[in-house]
Design a protein around this motif. Structure first.
Motif, PDB file in Angstrom:
ATOM      1  N   SER A  49      60.959  36.937  81.129  1.00 29.55           N
ATOM      2  CA  SER A  49      59.676  36.266  80.877  1.00 29.55           C
ATOM      3  C   SER A  49      59.270  36.467  79.421  1.00 29.55           C
ATOM      4  N   GLU A  50      58.373  35.621  78.989  1.00 29.86           N
ATOM      5  CA  GLU A  50      57.893  35.727  77.608  1.00 29.86           C
ATOM      6  C   GLU A  50      57.190  37.063  77.383  1.00 29.86           C
ATOM      7  N   SER A  51      56.391  37.477  78.339  1.00 27.80           N
ATOM      8  CA  SER A  51      55.688  38.756  78.182  1.00 27.80           C
ATOM      9  C   SER A  51      56.668  39.926  78.199  1.00 27.80           C
ATOM     10  N   VAL A  54      58.094  40.021  74.764  1.00 27.29           N
ATOM     11  CA  VAL A  54      57.103  40.561  73.830  1.00 27.29           C
ATOM     12  C   VAL A  54      57.048  42.083  73.948  1.00 27.29           C
ATOM     13  N   LEU A  55      57.133  42.601  75.162  1.00 26.21           N
ATOM     14  CA  LEU A  55      57.129  44.057  75.352  1.00 26.21           C
ATOM     15  C   LEU A  55      58.347  44.705  74.695  1.00 26.21           C
ATOM     16  N   ARG A 123      51.027  47.291  74.196  1.00 24.82           N
ATOM     17  CA  ARG A 123      51.990  47.264  75.311  1.00 24.82           C
ATOM     18  C   ARG A 123      51.297  47.602  76.623  1.00 24.82           C
ATOM     19  N   MET A 126      49.312  44.680  77.875  1.00 27.11           N
ATOM     20  CA  MET A 126      50.145  43.597  78.409  1.00 27.11           C
ATOM     21  C   MET A 126      50.555  43.867  79.852  1.00 27.11           C
ATOM     22  N   ASP A 127      50.573  45.127  80.245  1.00 26.03           N
ATOM     23  CA  ASP A 127      50.880  45.509  81.625  1.00 26.03           C
ATOM     24  C   ASP A 127      49.642  46.049  82.334  1.00 26.03           C
TER      25      ASP A 127
END
Length: 165
Positions: A49-51, A54-55, A123, A126-127
């Motif tokens: 996934s994009e996220s 990114v992570l 980070r 994002m989670d």
């Protein structure tokens, strides 16, 4: 006798040398970890996934920031406390080498810690759906502590320079 003691104390600065070698080894380990993350993500890149990507990129940025911090501390510390680094004639000397005193190193380390903490916090955000609010709150509090500490150290440094100028 006094001169001998002064010479012993002056020579003891070389006890820092193994510390800088250890930091260089830590930098090697960090580099290995950097490439390990890249190699591990390659097979999954098309399904990730994009996220998730990114992570991974944020992790790489984090490693790069820590690596830069290590290089800065190793070089500046060596030059400030042991001896000037002599480079061969065909190699260019880094422009900042030899210009950083202990206070500027301290401020750069504090700034780097804030940057690293910011990446960790990003980070975490994002989670955020997988992390408890309490943990997020404490991470923000710790980050703000780093920020305030960095500002405080910079302010004290500025005031001491103004006072002694």
């Amino acid at each position: 006798m006094e001169k001998r003691i002064a010479n012993i104390i002056y020579s003891s600065r070389w006890l820092m040398f193994p510390v800088y070698i250890g930091l260089a080894f830590g930098f090697v380990l960090l580099t290995v970890k950097f490439f390990q993350q890249i190699i591990c993500v390659i097979p999954e890149i098309l399904t990730m996934s994009e996220s998730g990507l990114v992570l991974i990129v944020l992790s790489l940025i984090d490693i790069a920031l820590v690596g830069g911090l290590l290089v800065m501390v190793m070089f500046s510390g060596y030059e400030n406390f042991i001896a000037k680094m002599e480079t061969t004639e065909n190699k260019k000397r880094l422009s900042w080498m030899g210009t950083m005193d202990v206070n500027s190193i301290k401020n750069k380390v504090a700034s780097s810690i804030v940057a690293i903490s910011s990446v960790h916090l990003l980070r975490l955000f994002m989670d955020a759906d997988k992390i408890s609010d309490n943990k997020i709150m404490w991470c923000v509090v710790i980050h703000l502590t780093f920020v305030l500490s960095a500002f405080g150290m910079a302010y004290i440094d500025k005031m001491s320079k103004k006072h002694y100028s």
